[in-house]
Design a protein around this motif. Structure first.
Motif, mmCIF file in Angstrom:
data_model
loop_
_atom_site.group_PDB
_atom_site.id
_atom_site.type_symbol
_atom_site.label_atom_id
_atom_site.label_comp_id
_atom_site.label_asym_id
_atom_site.label_seq_id
_atom_site.Cartn_x
_atom_site.Cartn_y
_atom_site.Cartn_z
ATOM 1 N N LEU A 79 25.342 25.234 101.898
ATOM 2 C CA LEU A 79 25.948 25.783 103.110
ATOM 3 C C LEU A 79 24.984 25.902 104.295
ATOM 4 C CD1 LEU A 79 28.166 28.608 101.583
ATOM 5 C CD2 LEU A 79 28.822 26.281 102.214
ATOM 6 N N ASP A 80 23.700 26.043 104.029
ATOM 7 C CA ASP A 80 22.686 26.201 105.063
ATOM 8 C C ASP A 80 23.091 27.252 106.104
ATOM 9 O OD1 ASP A 80 20.315 25.782 106.450
ATOM 10 O OD2 ASP A 80 21.149 24.136 107.636
ATOM 11 N N PRO A 81 23.303 28.501 105.671
ATOM 12 C CA PRO A 81 23.742 29.539 106.617
ATOM 13 C C PRO A 81 22.609 29.983 107.541
ATOM 14 C CG PRO A 81 23.294 30.517 104.497
ATOM 15 C CD PRO A 81 23.137 29.022 104.327
ATOM 16 N N ASP A 82 22.988 30.609 108.641
ATOM 17 C CA ASP A 82 22.013 31.159 109.575
ATOM 18 C C ASP A 82 21.437 32.474 109.067
ATOM 19 O OD1 ASP A 82 22.475 29.085 111.391
ATOM 20 O OD2 ASP A 82 24.200 30.128 112.235
ATOM 21 N N LEU A 83 22.200 33.140 108.212
ATOM 22 C CA LEU A 83 21.798 34.457 107.729
ATOM 23 C C LEU A 83 22.435 34.731 106.377
ATOM 24 C CD1 LEU A 83 20.488 37.279 108.379
ATOM 25 C CD2 LEU A 83 22.693 37.894 109.390
ATOM 26 N N LEU A 84 21.690 35.392 105.505
ATOM 27 C CA LEU A 84 22.199 35.848 104.214
ATOM 28 C C LEU A 84 22.167 37.369 104.247
ATOM 29 C CD1 LEU A 84 22.947 35.404 101.169
ATOM 30 C CD2 LEU A 84 20.498 35.498 100.728
ATOM 31 N N VAL A 85 23.316 37.999 103.970
ATOM 32 C CA VAL A 85 23.400 39.455 103.967
ATOM 33 C C VAL A 85 23.644 39.916 102.544
ATOM 34 C CG1 VAL A 85 24.616 41.479 104.854
ATOM 35 C CG2 VAL A 85 24.332 39.465 106.311
ATOM 36 N N ILE A 86 22.755 40.778 102.043
ATOM 37 C CA ILE A 86 22.914 41.351 100.707
ATOM 38 C C ILE A 86 23.608 42.687 100.869
ATOM 39 C CG2 ILE A 86 21.726 42.251 98.672
ATOM 40 C CD1 ILE A 86 19.485 40.248 99.218
ATOM 41 N N GLY A 87 24.760 42.810 100.251
ATOM 42 C CA GLY A 87 25.547 44.038 100.361
ATOM 43 C C GLY A 87 25.801 44.644 99.006
ATOM 44 N N GLY A 88 26.715 45.578 98.965
ATOM 45 C CA GLY A 88 27.050 46.253 97.722
ATOM 46 C C GLY A 88 25.937 47.190 97.281
ATOM 47 N N GLY A 89 26.017 47.613 96.040
ATOM 48 C CA GLY A 89 25.050 48.564 95.510
ATOM 49 C C GLY A 89 23.628 48.064 95.516
ATOM 50 N N LEU A 90 23.457 46.769 95.374
ATOM 51 C CA LEU A 90 22.106 46.194 95.349
ATOM 52 C C LEU A 90 21.369 46.439 96.666
ATOM 53 C CD1 LEU A 90 20.223 44.638 93.486
ATOM 54 C CD2 LEU A 90 21.155 42.521 94.425
ATOM 55 N N SER A 91 22.101 46.546 97.756
ATOM 56 C CA SER A 91 21.460 46.768 99.047
ATOM 57 C C SER A 91 20.800 48.144 99.129
ATOM 58 C CB SER A 91 22.457 46.592 100.189
ATOM 59 O OG SER A 91 23.458 47.576 100.149
ATOM 60 N N ARG A 92 21.207 49.066 98.260
ATOM 61 C CA ARG A 92 20.594 50.401 98.258
ATOM 62 C C ARG A 92 19.145 50.377 97.794
ATOM 63 N NH1 ARG A 92 24.395 54.055 94.870
ATOM 64 N NH2 ARG A 92 24.788 52.091 93.845
ATOM 65 N N ALA A 93 18.728 49.296 97.168
ATOM 66 C CA ALA A 93 17.333 49.201 96.727
ATOM 67 C C ALA A 93 16.396 49.004 97.905
ATOM 68 C CB ALA A 93 17.167 48.062 95.726
ATOM 69 N N GLY A 94 16.946 48.601 99.037
ATOM 70 C CA GLY A 94 16.161 48.501 100.261
ATOM 71 C C GLY A 94 15.163 47.360 100.265
ATOM 72 N N ARG A 95 14.037 47.651 100.867
ATOM 73 C CA ARG A 95 12.988 46.658 101.093
ATOM 74 C C ARG A 95 12.491 46.024 99.794
ATOM 75 N NH1 ARG A 95 12.315 44.120 105.589
ATOM 76 N NH2 ARG A 95 10.748 42.672 104.950
ATOM 77 N N VAL A 96 12.504 46.792 98.708
ATOM 78 C CA VAL A 96 12.002 46.284 97.421
ATOM 79 C C VAL A 96 12.805 45.056 96.987
ATOM 80 C CG1 VAL A 96 11.649 46.849 94.988
ATOM 81 C CG2 VAL A 96 11.190 48.564 96.724
ATOM 82 N N VAL A 97 14.128 45.148 97.053
ATOM 83 C CA VAL A 97 14.957 44.008 96.639
ATOM 84 C C VAL A 97 14.900 42.890 97.679
ATOM 85 C CG1 VAL A 97 17.209 44.691 97.585
ATOM 86 C CG2 VAL A 97 17.112 43.388 95.491
ATOM 87 N N LEU A 98 14.845 43.250 98.945
ATOM 88 C CA LEU A 98 14.787 42.240 99.996
ATOM 89 C C LEU A 98 13.541 41.372 99.866
ATOM 90 C CD1 LEU A 98 16.295 41.338 102.591
ATOM 91 C CD2 LEU A 98 14.797 42.873 103.836
ATOM 92 N N ASP A 99 12.403 42.004 99.675
ATOM 93 C CA ASP A 99 11.148 41.256 99.522
ATOM 94 C C ASP A 99 11.151 40.395 98.259
ATOM 95 O OD1 ASP A 99 10.284 42.432 101.857
ATOM 96 O OD2 ASP A 99 9.028 43.928 100.857
ATOM 97 N N ALA A 100 11.675 40.954 97.165
ATOM 98 C CA ALA A 100 11.681 40.211 95.899
ATOM 99 C C ALA A 100 12.613 39.000 95.973
ATOM 100 C CB ALA A 100 12.084 41.140 94.752
ATOM 101 N N VAL A 101 13.804 39.168 96.528
ATOM 102 C CA VAL A 101 14.741 38.041 96.637
ATOM 103 C C VAL A 101 14.143 36.967 97.554
ATOM 104 C CG1 VAL A 101 17.002 37.320 97.503
ATOM 105 C CG2 VAL A 101 16.807 39.372 96.113
ATOM 106 N N THR A 102 13.563 37.390 98.661
ATOM 107 C CA THR A 102 12.935 36.435 99.582
ATOM 108 C C THR A 102 11.838 35.644 98.880
ATOM 109 O OG1 THR A 102 13.425 37.876 101.462
ATOM 110 C CG2 THR A 102 11.703 36.224 101.776
ATOM 111 N N ARG A 103 10.997 36.333 98.130
ATOM 112 C CA ARG A 103 9.888 35.674 97.421
ATOM 113 C C ARG A 103 10.406 34.677 96.384
ATOM 114 N NH1 ARG A 103 8.077 39.840 95.490
ATOM 115 N NH2 ARG A 103 8.599 39.634 93.304
ATOM 116 N N HIS A 104 11.461 35.041 95.661
ATOM 117 C CA HIS A 104 11.990 34.138 94.630
ATOM 118 C C HIS A 104 12.795 32.979 95.218
ATOM 119 C CE1 HIS A 104 10.657 36.181 91.030
ATOM 120 N NE2 HIS A 104 10.991 37.331 91.585
ATOM 121 N N LEU A 105 13.389 33.165 96.384
ATOM 122 C CA LEU A 105 14.156 32.080 97.009
ATOM 123 C C LEU A 105 13.258 31.021 97.635
ATOM 124 C CD1 LEU A 105 17.203 33.728 98.792
ATOM 125 C CD2 LEU A 105 17.260 31.948 97.040
#
Length: 160
Positions: A79-105
């Motif tokens: 899809l090559d989106p302009d932005l990926l938004v993480i929502g739901g309960g997982l978003s409550r983890a904050g920066r920790v999950v954001l950094d980890a997902v970014t690093r693994h992607l």
């Protein structure tokens, strides 16, 4: 195009996080072990422990982020989106999950996609349903000219 991630996939949702935190490798973390003994191990406590720097909780978040990245990578490549938004309960983890997902992607995609956390958290689905209901009421009750003017005015308010 914006892709929003807000689903409960096996191995990524709240129950998977709690199960993983209670599994043998992560029970070596004193904080997770204490939470498990007290019967207070839940997804919020794992997120809090990870944000506080607990290595066991951070390992749990890292494992879940790796699973999520493996599922997201093909979607982002196609899809090559302009932005990926993480929502739901997982978003409550904050920066920790954001950094980890970014690093693994990063190694799984050709071009890095900006990733943000939804400020709606678990309320994203409810807010979307309310918006759809309001749109439906507006379409049924207002004449077409008033709908257009109303939509233009509401769009102007959002952009300021």
């Amino acid at each position: 195009m914006v892709v929003t991630v807000s689903w409960y996939a096996p191995g990524v949702g709240a129950s998977a996080i709690v199960d993983l935190a209670g599994s043998l490798p992560y029970r070596r973390s004193p904080r997770l072990a204490a939470l498990l003994r007290e019967g207070a191990l839940d997804v919020v406590s794992v997120f809090d422990a990870a944000a506080d720097g607990d290595p066991g909780a951070q390992g749990v978040i890292d494992t879940v982020a790796a699973r999520l990245a493996r599922g997201l990578a093909p979607v982002l490549l196609v899809l090559d989106p302009d932005l990926l938004v993480i929502g739901g309960g997982l978003s409550r983890a904050g920066r920790v999950v954001l950094d980890a997902v970014t690093r693994h992607l990063r190694p799984l995609t050709l071009v890095p996609t900006p990733i943000e956390l939804s400020c709606l958290g678990d309320d994203a689905v409810v807010m979307g349903a309310v918006r759809l209901a309001l749109d439906d009421v507006e379409n049924r009750l207002l004449p077409p000219n008033e709908q257009r003017v109303r939509s233009e005015n509401s769009g102007a308010k959002r952009s300021t």
